[in-house]
Design a protein around this motif. Sequence first.
Motif, PDB file in Angstrom:
ATOM      1  N   ARG A 133     -14.283 -30.057  27.778  1.00  0.00           N
ATOM      2  CA  ARG A 133     -15.068 -29.596  28.922  1.00  0.00           C
ATOM      3  C   ARG A 133     -16.562 -29.709  28.640  1.00  0.00           C
ATOM      4  O   ARG A 133     -16.997 -29.553  27.499  1.00  0.00           O
ATOM      5  CB  ARG A 133     -14.731 -28.139  29.245  1.00  0.00           C
ATOM      6  CG  ARG A 133     -13.291 -27.963  29.650  1.00  0.00           C
ATOM      7  CD  ARG A 133     -12.959 -26.522  29.932  1.00  0.00           C
ATOM      8  NE  ARG A 133     -11.565 -26.425  30.372  1.00  0.00           N
ATOM      9  CZ  ARG A 133     -10.916 -25.288  30.447  1.00  0.00           C
ATOM     10  NH1 ARG A 133     -11.509 -24.151  30.125  1.00  0.00           N
ATOM     11  NH2 ARG A 133      -9.663 -25.281  30.849  1.00  0.00           N
ATOM     12  N   ASN A 134     -17.307 -29.942  29.699  1.00  0.00           N
ATOM     13  CA  ASN A 134     -18.773 -29.976  29.635  1.00  0.00           C
ATOM     14  C   ASN A 134     -19.264 -30.908  28.539  1.00  0.00           C
ATOM     15  O   ASN A 134     -20.065 -30.515  27.688  1.00  0.00           O
ATOM     16  CB  ASN A 134     -19.334 -28.560  29.463  1.00  0.00           C
ATOM     17  CG  ASN A 134     -18.892 -27.649  30.593  1.00  0.00           C
ATOM     18  OD1 ASN A 134     -18.953 -28.036  31.744  1.00  0.00           O
ATOM     19  ND2 ASN A 134     -18.412 -26.469  30.252  1.00  0.00           N
ATOM     20  N   SER A 193      -8.201 -30.206  26.075  1.00  0.00           N
ATOM     21  CA  SER A 193      -9.138 -30.209  27.203  1.00  0.00           C
ATOM     22  C   SER A 193     -10.548 -30.258  26.659  1.00  0.00           C
ATOM     23  O   SER A 193     -10.942 -29.384  25.872  1.00  0.00           O
ATOM     24  CB  SER A 193      -8.962 -28.961  28.067  1.00  0.00           C
ATOM     25  OG  SER A 193      -7.680 -28.943  28.652  1.00  0.00           O
ATOM     26  N   ARG A 212     -17.291 -33.199  33.353  1.00  0.00           N
ATOM     27  CA  ARG A 212     -16.881 -31.802  33.507  1.00  0.00           C
ATOM     28  C   ARG A 212     -15.642 -31.514  32.674  1.00  0.00           C
ATOM     29  O   ARG A 212     -15.572 -30.503  31.986  1.00  0.00           O
ATOM     30  CB  ARG A 212     -16.622 -31.468  34.965  1.00  0.00           C
ATOM     31  CG  ARG A 212     -16.259 -29.983  35.123  1.00  0.00           C
ATOM     32  CD  ARG A 212     -16.128 -29.534  36.546  1.00  0.00           C
ATOM     33  NE  ARG A 212     -17.421 -29.665  37.204  1.00  0.00           N
ATOM     34  CZ  ARG A 212     -17.569 -29.893  38.500  1.00  0.00           C
ATOM     35  NH1 ARG A 212     -16.521 -30.014  39.263  1.00  0.00           N
ATOM     36  NH2 ARG A 212     -18.762 -29.996  39.021  1.00  0.00           N
ATOM     37  N   GLU A 213     -14.638 -32.423  32.748  1.00  0.00           N
ATOM     38  CA  GLU A 213     -13.426 -32.182  31.961  1.00  0.00           C
ATOM     39  C   GLU A 213     -12.579 -33.441  31.837  1.00  0.00           C
ATOM     40  O   GLU A 213     -12.420 -34.190  32.793  1.00  0.00           O
ATOM     41  CB  GLU A 213     -12.585 -31.066  32.585  1.00  0.00           C
ATOM     42  CG  GLU A 213     -11.387 -30.682  31.761  1.00  0.00           C
ATOM     43  CD  GLU A 213     -10.693 -29.418  32.254  1.00  0.00           C
ATOM     44  OE1 GLU A 213      -9.724 -29.017  31.603  1.00  0.00           O
ATOM     45  OE2 GLU A 213     -11.117 -28.833  33.269  1.00  0.00           O
ATOM     46  N   THR A 273      -8.698 -33.963  30.201  1.00  0.00           N
ATOM     47  CA  THR A 273      -7.552 -33.289  29.590  1.00  0.00           C
ATOM     48  C   THR A 273      -6.444 -34.310  29.360  1.00  0.00           C
ATOM     49  O   THR A 273      -6.113 -35.081  30.250  1.00  0.00           O
ATOM     50  CB  THR A 273      -7.027 -32.148  30.484  1.00  0.00           C
ATOM     51  OG1 THR A 273      -8.060 -31.188  30.651  1.00  0.00           O
ATOM     52  CG2 THR A 273      -5.809 -31.473  29.864  1.00  0.00           C
TER      53      THR A 273
END
Length: 148
Positions: free
Chosen positions: A144-145, A142, A50-51, A53
């Motif tokens: 993401r996905n 970041s 999902r992420e 960072t």
Amino acid sequence: MKRLEQRVADQLRAGEIADRPASVARELLDNALDAGATRIAVSITGGGLREVTVADNGCGIAAGDVAMAFERYTTSKAGGAAYPGSGTLGFRGEALAAIAAVAQVICVTRATGADEAVELRVAGGEVQSTAIAAREYGTTVSVRNLFY
């Protein structure tokens, strides 16, 4: 014989570098350390799919160079013609481009001495937007996905 479409080729190449969330985190950590960071924060959500960072207090990326950092075969790790990348944790010139080919990436960075930060959004290898942002010196990336 048939040549692969560029998008498919980019995804295959990305799989060699960003084969799992841990390799993405490692690449981002390497970049932070190479930028001279003395503080690094890592956040992982959804097992990294999902992420992921990574935020640092390194030297940041100059506003004019941020988009180029996500292009293939670009690097700031040039240690001289004979030994590119010497004194750094790696010299691939592909990591950010590969990660951005298979994820949605937000990079907020402020170079040392710059008056303001810049935010770059990349998805599927394509720059989506750039904007002025607020941030102390350093970089936050970041991812993401991953593999969306």
